[in-house]
Design an enzyme around this catalytic site. Structure first.
Site, mmCIF file in Angstrom:
data_model
loop_
_atom_site.group_PDB
_atom_site.id
_atom_site.type_symbol
_atom_site.label_atom_id
_atom_site.label_comp_id
_atom_site.label_asym_id
_atom_site.label_seq_id
_atom_site.Cartn_x
_atom_site.Cartn_y
_atom_site.Cartn_z
ATOM 1 N N SER A 38 0.851 -1.199 0.000
ATOM 2 C CA SER A 38 0.000 0.000 0.000
ATOM 3 C C SER A 38 0.882 1.244 0.000
ATOM 4 O O SER A 38 1.835 1.326 0.766
ATOM 5 C CB SER A 38 -0.892 -0.015 1.245
ATOM 6 O OG SER A 38 -1.704 1.133 1.293
ATOM 7 N N GLY A 41 2.728 3.208 -4.993
ATOM 8 C CA GLY A 41 2.552 3.950 -6.246
ATOM 9 C C GLY A 41 2.015 3.123 -7.409
ATOM 10 O O GLY A 41 2.059 3.587 -8.557
ATOM 11 N N LYS A 42 1.471 1.948 -7.131
ATOM 12 C CA LYS A 42 0.924 1.081 -8.187
ATOM 13 C C LYS A 42 -0.096 1.810 -9.055
ATOM 14 O O LYS A 42 -0.012 1.805 -10.285
ATOM 15 C CB LYS A 42 0.189 -0.133 -7.582
ATOM 16 C CG LYS A 42 1.021 -1.090 -6.774
ATOM 17 C CD LYS A 42 0.169 -2.231 -6.212
ATOM 18 C CE LYS A 42 -0.888 -1.835 -5.196
ATOM 19 N NZ LYS A 42 -0.371 -1.183 -3.980
ATOM 20 N N SER A 43 -1.087 2.409 -8.392
ATOM 21 C CA SER A 43 -2.189 3.039 -9.132
ATOM 22 C C SER A 43 -1.703 4.204 -9.976
ATOM 23 O O SER A 43 -2.141 4.386 -11.118
ATOM 24 C CB SER A 43 -3.267 3.551 -8.175
ATOM 25 O OG SER A 43 -4.044 2.487 -7.712
ATOM 26 N N SER A 110 -2.245 -7.446 -3.750
ATOM 27 C CA SER A 110 -2.099 -8.880 -4.096
ATOM 28 C C SER A 110 -0.841 -9.464 -3.461
ATOM 29 O O SER A 110 0.115 -9.818 -4.147
ATOM 30 C CB SER A 110 -2.115 -9.086 -5.621
ATOM 31 O OG SER A 110 -1.279 -8.194 -6.319
#
Lengths: 211, 211
Positions: A38, A41-43, A110
């Site tokens: 969380s 910076g994935k999104s 995930s």
């Protein structure tokens, strides 16, 4: 192939193939699976890639908590079984998107290797590209950023003896062993991160290379 | 909008909108929801529409038992609760497809009005077109065709006191009260049926009309 004309429509027997749709779109269907803690910076990377692809005339779509947890998976909680089912369903949906010719970009923590590997396996079984992108940022950095205040909440819950099972705090994150890409996102800009993903898609022939 | 150039890619802030994808595809995302008894010809019409649309350069995709029951919904059986969840998930997935700009075509008996209405509602809430197509064929005709031998099996099970809960035999089919299209498929060819669907999509501006 039998052709029957009725008014202005050409009719064909037989099913459309994945190749027919890919030819139409000028790209291959594929799943780009971002994984990481969380706040890593994935999104942000996923949406930056999506925007650049659509700008270039390619069909891309981000699946994230906003459109999945409030819709398809709104009947799932955060138990171990529900987390597994959450990722299983996302894997199956991305497989459908890839079969349609879309490049879907998933942005979910995930955390468990076996759940990601299951998503990878169903793509492989269908001959569909699966690109695991490990957004690798040290937990100290993610926790310092804490854009949604979730680490703070998780630490407080833990201190109060009411663990949330929050990834990195009181639940494990299992690093990918062999991801297609590993992005050290604390050491680069979002554009550099996104460019690595796009270059990979070009190199694999999922997208045609720009002139 | 901030633009940042990195190598050969144009970067933009902000998210892609549904309209951006629809412009790219030259169509509007929409869900065409076929409903009707087993053997009424839903799938045949759906695949015929899909083929005609892809031939015209439009992105369409059929969701049916083959790609849903063996994938996303493989953990569901045929209890009342599982049937409801089956249709709920399909509704949510079609909503994602429509948001991507795809015309998805679903081919499921979907016998219960409240489940279909729920799929309709989530599309309406998101401003996405939902086209319910009732493939209306008398059960006697469907049972005479019985392409998969399912009616025979259901009648035998019922006679042996082991009801299967098969739609039309020992489970109800609730006719749509106000479908966008009602096709009496025993009275027309598959091409005529498919043409009615395509004409409807053109009339609603989901597809541009052919010259």
């Amino acid at each position: 192939m039998t052709e029957i004309r009725a008014t202005n429509i050409t009719w064909h027997d037989g099913h459309v193939s994945r190749g027919d749709r890919e030819k139409l779109l000028g790209q291959k269907g594929a799943t780009v699976w971002f994984t990481g803690l969380s706040g890593c910076g994935k999104s942000t990377i996923a949406f930056t890639v999506e925007h650049a692809l659509v700008e270039r005339g390619h069909l891309a779509y981000v699946l994230d908590g906003d459109n999945i947890r409030h819709g398809l998976n709104k009947n799932l909680g955060f138990s171990a079984a529900d987390r597994e089912e959450n990722i299983r369903r996302i894997g199956e949906v991305t497989k459908l998107f890839a079969d349609t010719g879309v490049v879907s970009l998933t942005s979910f923590i995930s955390p468990y290797r076996k759940d990601r590997d299951q998503a990878r396996r169903i793509h492989a079984d269908a001959g569909l590209p699966f690109v695991e992108v490990y957004v690798d940022v040290p937990i100290e950095e993610c926790e310092k950023r804490d854009p949604k205040g979730l680490y703070k909440k998780a630490r407080e819950a833990l201190a109060a003896g009411k663990g949330m099972g929050f990834t990195g705090v009181d639940d494990p994150y299992e690093e990918p062993l062999n991801p297609e890409l590993r992005i050290e996102n604390a050491k680069c800009t979002v554009q550099e991160a996104a460019a690595r993903v796009i270059n990979y898609l070009e190199a694999k022939g999922i997208l045609p290379a720009l002139e």
